[in-house]
Write an enzyme that holds these catalytic residues in place. Structure first.
Site, PDB file in Angstrom:
ATOM      1  N   LYS A  13       0.985  -1.400  -0.206  1.00 57.36           N
ATOM      2  CA  LYS A  13       0.038  -0.474  -0.246  1.00 57.36           C
ATOM      3  C   LYS A  13       1.018   1.175   0.068  1.00 57.36           C
ATOM      4  O   LYS A  13       0.597   1.820  -0.778  1.00 57.36           O
ATOM      5  CB  LYS A  13      -0.879  -0.086   1.462  1.00 57.36           C
ATOM      6  N   ARG A  88      -9.654   0.172   8.728  1.00 59.89           N
ATOM      7  CA  ARG A  88      -9.359  -0.509   9.379  1.00 59.89           C
ATOM      8  C   ARG A  88     -10.173  -1.408  10.008  1.00 59.89           C
ATOM      9  O   ARG A  88     -10.035  -2.983  10.615  1.00 59.89           O
ATOM     10  CB  ARG A  88      -7.842  -0.619   9.759  1.00 59.89           C
ATOM     11  N   ARG A 127      11.223  -5.326   5.119  1.00 61.59           N
ATOM     12  CA  ARG A 127      10.907  -3.627   4.907  1.00 61.59           C
ATOM     13  C   ARG A 127      12.106  -2.677   5.707  1.00 61.59           C
ATOM     14  O   ARG A 127      12.554  -2.887   6.545  1.00 61.59           O
ATOM     15  CB  ARG A 127       9.579  -3.586   5.351  1.00 61.59           C
ATOM     16  N   ARG A 160      11.276  -0.878  11.260  1.00 60.95           N
ATOM     17  CA  ARG A 160      10.386  -0.603  11.904  1.00 60.95           C
ATOM     18  C   ARG A 160      10.427  -1.476  13.391  1.00 60.95           C
ATOM     19  O   ARG A 160      10.522  -2.741  12.868  1.00 60.95           O
ATOM     20  CB  ARG A 160       8.768  -0.630  10.991  1.00 60.95           C
ATOM     21  N   ARG A 171      -0.482  -8.890  13.019  1.00 61.83           N
ATOM     22  CA  ARG A 171      -0.629  -7.678  12.555  1.00 61.83           C
ATOM     23  C   ARG A 171      -1.679  -8.563  11.258  1.00 61.83           C
ATOM     24  O   ARG A 171      -2.940  -8.088  10.859  1.00 61.83           O
ATOM     25  CB  ARG A 171      -0.086  -6.559  11.841  1.00 61.83           C
TER      26      ARG A 171
HETATM   27  P1  ADP Z   1       2.297  -1.941   3.753  1.00 59.40           P
HETATM   28  O1  ADP Z   1       1.980  -0.482   3.239  1.00 59.40           O
HETATM   29  O2  ADP Z   1       0.984  -2.501   2.471  1.00 59.40           O
HETATM   30  O3  ADP Z   1       2.062  -2.545   4.563  1.00 59.40           O
HETATM   31  P2  ADP Z   1       4.845  -1.539   1.257  1.00 59.40           P
HETATM   32  O4  ADP Z   1       4.380  -0.704   0.765  1.00 59.40           O
HETATM   33  O5  ADP Z   1       5.593  -1.016   2.941  1.00 59.40           O
HETATM   34  O6  ADP Z   1       3.720  -2.340   2.415  1.00 59.40           O
HETATM   35  O7  ADP Z   1       5.403  -2.881   1.522  1.00 59.40           O
HETATM   36  C1  ADP Z   1       6.172  -4.278   1.872  1.00 59.40           C
HETATM   37  C2  ADP Z   1       7.456  -3.957   1.617  1.00 59.40           C
HETATM   38  O8  ADP Z   1       7.689  -5.250   0.408  1.00 59.40           O
HETATM   39  C3  ADP Z   1       8.479  -3.198   1.781  1.00 59.40           C
HETATM   40  O9  ADP Z   1       9.502  -3.541   1.430  1.00 59.40           O
HETATM   41  C4  ADP Z   1       8.329  -3.083  -0.068  1.00 59.40           C
HETATM   42  O10 ADP Z   1       9.331  -2.585   0.015  1.00 59.40           O
HETATM   43  C5  ADP Z   1       8.291  -4.073  -0.123  1.00 59.40           C
HETATM   44  N1  ADP Z   1       7.195  -4.433  -2.036  1.00 59.40           N
HETATM   45  C6  ADP Z   1       5.773  -3.441  -1.694  1.00 59.40           C
HETATM   46  N2  ADP Z   1       5.106  -3.919  -2.776  1.00 59.40           N
HETATM   47  C7  ADP Z   1       5.982  -5.294  -3.330  1.00 59.40           C
HETATM   48  C8  ADP Z   1       5.845  -5.758  -4.576  1.00 59.40           C
HETATM   49  N3  ADP Z   1       4.521  -5.430  -5.250  1.00 59.40           N
HETATM   50  N4  ADP Z   1       6.904  -7.159  -4.868  1.00 59.40           N
HETATM   51  C9  ADP Z   1       8.063  -7.344  -3.562  1.00 59.40           C
HETATM   52  N5  ADP Z   1       8.075  -6.339  -2.920  1.00 59.40           N
HETATM   53  C10 ADP Z   1       7.452  -5.579  -3.244  1.00 59.40           C
HETATM   54  P1  AMP Z   2       0.441   0.849   9.063  1.00 52.32           P
HETATM   55  O1  AMP Z   2       2.069   2.101   9.208  1.00 52.32           O
HETATM   56  O2  AMP Z   2      -0.249   0.775   8.446  1.00 52.32           O
HETATM   57  O3  AMP Z   2       0.882  -1.150   8.943  1.00 52.32           O
HETATM   58  O4  AMP Z   2      -0.317   0.540  10.697  1.00 52.32           O
HETATM   59  C1  AMP Z   2       0.930   0.278  11.641  1.00 52.32           C
HETATM   60  C2  AMP Z   2      -0.105   0.090  13.209  1.00 52.32           C
HETATM   61  O5  AMP Z   2      -0.604   1.618  12.857  1.00 52.32           O
HETATM   62  C3  AMP Z   2      -1.419  -0.311  12.499  1.00 52.32           C
HETATM   63  O6  AMP Z   2      -0.728  -2.322  13.482  1.00 52.32           O
HETATM   64  C4  AMP Z   2      -1.845  -0.465  13.673  1.00 52.32           C
HETATM   65  O7  AMP Z   2      -1.493  -0.565  14.823  1.00 52.32           O
HETATM   66  C5  AMP Z   2      -1.558   1.511  13.578  1.00 52.32           C
HETATM   67  N1  AMP Z   2      -2.443   1.729  13.006  1.00 52.32           N
HETATM   68  C6  AMP Z   2      -2.965   2.902  11.468  1.00 52.32           C
HETATM   69  N2  AMP Z   2      -4.064   2.663  11.010  1.00 52.32           N
HETATM   70  C7  AMP Z   2      -4.678   2.273  11.924  1.00 52.32           C
HETATM   71  C8  AMP Z   2      -6.492   2.084  11.728  1.00 52.32           C
HETATM   72  N3  AMP Z   2      -6.987   3.401  10.327  1.00 52.32           N
HETATM   73  N4  AMP Z   2      -6.897   2.179  12.504  1.00 52.32           N
HETATM   74  C9  AMP Z   2      -6.716   0.885  14.187  1.00 52.32           C
HETATM   75  N5  AMP Z   2      -4.808   1.460  13.667  1.00 52.32           N
HETATM   76  C10 AMP Z   2      -4.223   1.845  13.196  1.00 52.32           C
END
Ligand code: ADP
Ligand code: AMP
Length: 216
Positions: A13, A88, A127, A160, A171
């Site tokens: 995302k 969420r 990541r 993170r 999660r």
């Molecule tokens: P989210 O925001 O949904 O948690 P991220 O965009 O941070 O996910 O992506 C999670 C990890 O996967 C990051 O390290 C990113 O670089 C990697 N990633 C994202 N999209 C892809 C893809 N299509 N293929 C392989 N790795 C990806």
């Molecule tokens: P994210 O950066 O989207 O992976 O979110 C990291 C963490 O932030 C999640 O695991 C939750 O603990 C908290 N969080 C982010 N967005 C929300 C939401 N809309 N509702 C509740 N918790 C959230």
């Protein structure tokens, strides 16, 4: 364009959000980023949120909804926005509907990035995030040019707190129980666009652009 990015942790995302906001010139609103900024700054909100985030749990709805409502009322959201990681829960989605209703506006599309559960843990654990600008990399799938250094701003990359195997698994479980019902919620409202998130990052983006084709 008023958009939501839906998908499990590690689906991509945040990665796609950067590309979407550049192409469509809408602000990127990530509730996770807002919480991480508050944690970094040591605010009360940050302290509260951290308790839940470190355990892989959702921050309570009442904290999240108020933040998003305030953010959506800012001037840069007038012509559109991209919500990443919100809503969420079904309750958050219902609150969002009310907020938008009160603002005389509504959502255009919900992009649902689909990735098999087996792939997600490796994505999240590998990541790395820039401390300064928040850009996301992956140690294997999306490497920075110089290890540990952000390509965009030269900042230091870090892992993170919640990107360890145990918390990521929690999660994902929380996503399946509390967030995945939103797929039906938005399907019923005819807003859902399913995107295969297992393809290459650039291909996923092309598919999103195609899905948004008629929205512009
Ligand atoms: P989210 O925001 O949904 O948690 P991220 O965009 O941070 O996910 O992506 C999670 C990890 O996967 C990051 O390290 C990113 O670089 C990697 N990633 C994202 N999209 C892809 C893809 N299509 N293929 C392989 N790795 C990806
Ligand atoms: P994210 O950066 O989207 O992976 O979110 C990291 C963490 O932030 C999640 O695991 C939750 O603990 C908290 N969080 C982010 N967005 C929300 C939401 N809309 N509702 C509740 N918790 C959230």
């Amino acid at each position: 364009m008023r958009l939501i990015l839906l998908g499990p942790p590690g689906a991509g995302k945040g990665t796609q959000a950067v590309k979407i906001t550049q192409k469509y010139d809408v602000p990127h609103i990530s509730t996770g980023d807002i919480f991480r900024k508050n944690i970094k700054e040591g605010t009360q909100l940050g302290k509260k949120a951290k308790e839940y985030m470190d355990k892989g749990l959702l921050v309570p709805d009442e904290l999240v909804v108020a933040i998003v409502e305030d953010r959506l009322k800012e001037a840069d959201c007038k012509d559109g926005f991209l919500l990443d990681g919100f809503p969420r829960t079904v309750n958050q989605a219902e609150c969002l509907d009310k907020v938008l209703d009160n603002m005389n506006t509504s959502l255009d599309r919900v992009i649902n990035i689909k990735v098999d559960k087996g792939i997600l843990v490796g994505r999240a654990v590998g990541r790395r995030i820039c401390r300064d600008c928040g850009a996301a990399y992956h140690v294997e799938f999306n490497k920075s040019k110089v290890e540990g250094v952000c390509d965009v701003c030269g900042g230091e990359l870090y892992q993170r707190n919640d990107d360890n195997e145990e918390t990521v698994s929690k999660r994902i479980e929380v996503y399946l129980n509390e967030t995945s019902p939103l797929i039906d919620y938005y399907f019923t409202k005819n807003l859902l666009a399913d995107i295969d998130g297992e393809k290459h990052i650039d291909t996923v983006f092309e598919d999103i652009v195609l899905a948004l084709g008629s929205e512009n």
